[in-house]
Scaffold this motif. Structure first.
Motif: not given
Lengths: 422, 338
Positions: A166, A170, A173, A231
């Protein structure tokens, strides 16, 4: 001769746009510099000015209708001249830098960033917005995949190279990639990861990113934690390094990555090289932080505290040796991003008591890959004389006329250096 | 070497006590603050919120009104216009229907219509929500109605801490603020600092950080979503729970930021599903750059489109319960649908 008024490309990811508002109508007389129309892309609204003098004719595209880049929207005719019949563009679409008036004679001719067959609208194909974006950014044809979601919907996990980790996902992204036409067919010359500095973002590399991609490199740039579209939040320098390590992981299974870092991003590259499970092939550091203690600490504190365009403008001038004309909207967007205050905590961990808190010297001496350091002699943020701390094995390139943003002041020289054997 | 960390033991109050303390501190600090409503004096309020305030501040500052919501709302708007800071209690938020003329057509608009020369520093507190067997006319969640009116702020505290901090912020606010309290929360206990602190209006609270799905919830649904998230964690699903706390102005940025991280969004709210808070949150995400981060459809869990039933089993079935939140989130994360 009739001058075409076309919908320009203003962003590499742009393949269509629309006229938000016409400022002229058929029959109006214009001179170079007059506002013709405001165009809107999915990111912004910009003004497009006339590049020739004459009478406006042939306006046929209504406001608000999306058209492909390069579409001829109108003509500027010399007195007495008849409107040309064809509405097809006479040339390839041109790139418009936000900083200058469009001019067809000197604008750089570009091919579209995305082959339209790579990112089709896929009639009947089901894919989530995230999967579509990943495919778009990586040049993957969604039609070649089968989806694991309901009714065969393609989800992010169905795409190759999207790791289940993950952290890597992330980081991914917020990754930017430059794709010249035909990028899927060509032989890759290697992977370059461009890492921005403090208070900047991946877009800072737009100039050299595309140039390197056109020379056959796979070029990526992440938004580091706390910056741009990332993020992740940047609590300290460690968050920056973590997000960079995640970005490197997300590029697996690519081998031999060439890391190029600027300022704080350069220091992060050094840390990430040590931590990366895969060897890094080459390290290029532009005006790196962490070689010495001196730094313009006022600048760092001021940029982290920017609240509006007025406070931002004079700070930007310190970054480059040449004066850059920013448009009001660009400044406002940058100021709004900085105004979110995401960088305050980070800035306090980078600079303490007016001195740099990072030190990469010891780590640099144990690097296994070739390292080169670039500095601008007119750097007003970090003095170039800090190269004195470097060991003889490290190559140093000095740019006489560059400031802190070497890649903005001397893009061609930087591209040449990065594309050379190293 | 050891370092001893000392945690101050924070006093706990119920949600109702926290509201009473906020009222009492505001009235002590500012003589223009007063409260009015039905049965809030000697009786202490239908849900016991005002308690003994009438004995401490007298009947001029803790005013029992006749049973006329329009009348008391009009009196409160008028008092606010003269510079007083009224805190109006409506016994059930369902009765706000009778006071809407004063709230929607007067309080919300006066500042604008007088070019900023007048303002209405009015607070209206009212209990909403179901779960007490109070049936269709005493159990609704009408907050979204008022979120639709420019000029109003709409707050929904879900903890004793926020109930006090948001009420004090609302009393400070120069413009009308509506606070929808929840009947089931009045007896819930939680840590509440003794000083008169403020919680910002318009700022969401991240109750739990997670990376697999974002659950945006309000009021009682934030409590249920948090409990659901703990159960989901046991199954390996890491849910982020955002308590909106204010639905107007809405902290959209907090939601977008979370969705960019988790790629999945579920909105849980007690008002009827149709045309409600869930639609607003979903649309905000769909309209933003966070759209490109979505890896599954957006899910709304709202109240059923029915007048709330009296039958306790049907009443429960009409609003999202913990099991339903767990099941929906699990399906969304594991299968990409609900």
């Amino acid at each position: 001769m009739a001058v075409e008024v076309i919908l320009p490309r203003v962003d590499m990811a742009m393949d269509q746009g629309s006229v938000a508002r016409w400022a002229v109508k058929n029959g109006d007389t214009v001179k170079p510099g007059d506002l013709l129309f405001e165009m809107s892309t999915d990111k912004s609204v910009m003004e497009v000015e006339a590049t020739g003098a004459g009478v406006v004719a042939g306006i046929s595209i209504e406001e608000g209708i999306d058209v492909p880049v390069g579409t001829v929207l109108a003509w500027i005719l010399a007195p007495g001249e008849a409107e040309p019949q064809s509405k097809k563009p006479a040339k390839e679409p041109v790139s418009a830098s936000d900083t200058q008036t469009l001019s067809y004679s000197d604008a750089r001719t570009l091919t579209p960033a995305h082959d339209s067959s790579i990112v089709p609208s896929h009639e009947g194909l089901r894919a989530t917005p995230l999967a579509r974006r990943f495919a778009r950014e990586r040049g993957i044809d969604l039609k070649s995949l089968s989806g694991s979601g309901p009714f065969g919907r393609i989800e992010a996990r169905d795409l190759p190279l999207v790791s289940n980790d993950s952290n890597a996902l992330r980081a991914e992204t917020a990754m930017r990639q430059w794709l010249p036409q035909g990028s899927l067919q060509r032989q890759s010359r290697g992977t370059i990861l461009l890492v921005h500095g403090f208070a900047s973002q991946a877009a800072t590399w737009d100039g050299i990113g595309l140039a390197l991609a056109e020379q056959g490199f796979d070029v990526f740039a992440p938004d580091l934690a706390g910056h741009g579209r990332s993020p992740l939040e940047a609590h300290d320098f460690e968050s920056i390094v973590e997000s960079l390590v995640g970005a490197i992981q997300s590029l697996a299974p690519r081998q031999n990555i060439h890391l190029v870092g600027h300022s704080m991003g350069a220091a992060a590259c050094v840390y990430a090289t040590q931590r990366s499970p895969k060897p890094i092939a080459r390290l290029t550091l532009l005006a790196p932080a962490g070689l010495g203690s001196a730094i313009d600490d006022q600048f760092i504190a001021s940029i982290a505290a920017v609240s509006d365009a007025t406070t931002l403008r004079p700070l930007l001038d310190k970054l480059t040796s040449r004066h850059i004309d920013y448009k009001a909207k660009q400044l406002e967007a940058m100021a709004a991003d900085l105004g979110r205050g995401r960088l305050k905590a980070l800035s306090q961990t980078l600079v303490q008591n007016g001195r740099q808190a990072l030190d990469i010297c010891a780590m640099l001496s144990s690097m296994r890959c070739p390292v080169e350091v670039l500095f601008g002699v007119e750097d007003q943020i970090i003095p170039w004389t800090q190269i004195a701390a470097l060991e003889p094995a490290i190559a140093v390139h000095l740019f006489r006329k560059a400031g802190h943003m070497i890649h903005v002041d001397e893009p061609l020289a930087v591209v040449k250096l990065l594309a050379s054997g190293g | 070497m050891f370092t001893l960390k000392v945690f101050p033991i924070m006093r706990e109050l119920t949600y109702a006590e926290a509201i009473r303390e906020a009222l009492s501190q505001a009235m002590e600090a500012d003589p223009t603050v007063f409260t009015l409503g039905e049965d809030i004096g000697v009786y202490g309020g239908a849900f016991g919120v005002t308690g003994d305030l009438v004995h401490r501040f007298g009947t001029e500052r803790v005013i029992d009104t006749p049973i006329s919501e329009l009348g008391m709302a009009g009196a409160a708007v008028g008092a606010a216009l003269t510079g007083m800071k009224p805190v109006l209690e409506l016994q059930f938020s369902d009765f706000v229907t009778l006071a809407t003329e004063q709230i929607v057509n007067q309080a919300a608009k006066i500042r604008f219509m007088f070019g900023g020369k007048a303002s209405v520093p009015l607070v209206i507190r009212m209990p909403g929500g179901s779960g007490t067997g109070a049936a269709a006319q005493h159990s609704q969640s009408l907050e979204a109605w008022f979120g639709h009116i420019p000029g109003l702020k709409v707050v929904q505290p879900s903890t004793p801490h926020d109930a006090k901090g948001l009420l004090l912020a609302a009393i400070d606010d120069p413009n009308p603020v509506l606070i929808f309290e929840h009947k089931l929360l009045y007896r819930m206990k939680g840590p509440v600092p003794e000083e008169a602190y403020r919680e910002p209006i318009g700022k969401a609270a991240i109750r739990r950080e997670g990376r697999d799905v974002t659950i945006v919830a309000t009021s009682m649904m934030a409590i249920r979503s948090l409990a659901a998230a703990e159960r989901l964690a046991a199954e390996g699903i890491d849910a982020e729970v955002i308590d909106l706390r204010t639905i107007r102005p809405m902290d959209t940025e907090a939601v977008l930021k979370s969705v960019r991280k988790t790629s999945r969004l579920m909105v849980v709210y007690e008002g009827v599903k149709t045309l409600g808070v869930g639609a607003e949150v979903s649309a905000a995400v769909a309209e933003s750059d966070a759209f490109d981060f979505l890896d599954a459809p957006i899910v709304r869990l709202g109240g059923k489109d029915v007048p709330l039933p009296y039958n306790p089993i049907l009443e429960k079935a009409a609003v999202p319960q913990e099991d339903e939140i767990v099941n929906a989130a699990r399906r969304l994360v594991r299968e990409g649908r609900v």
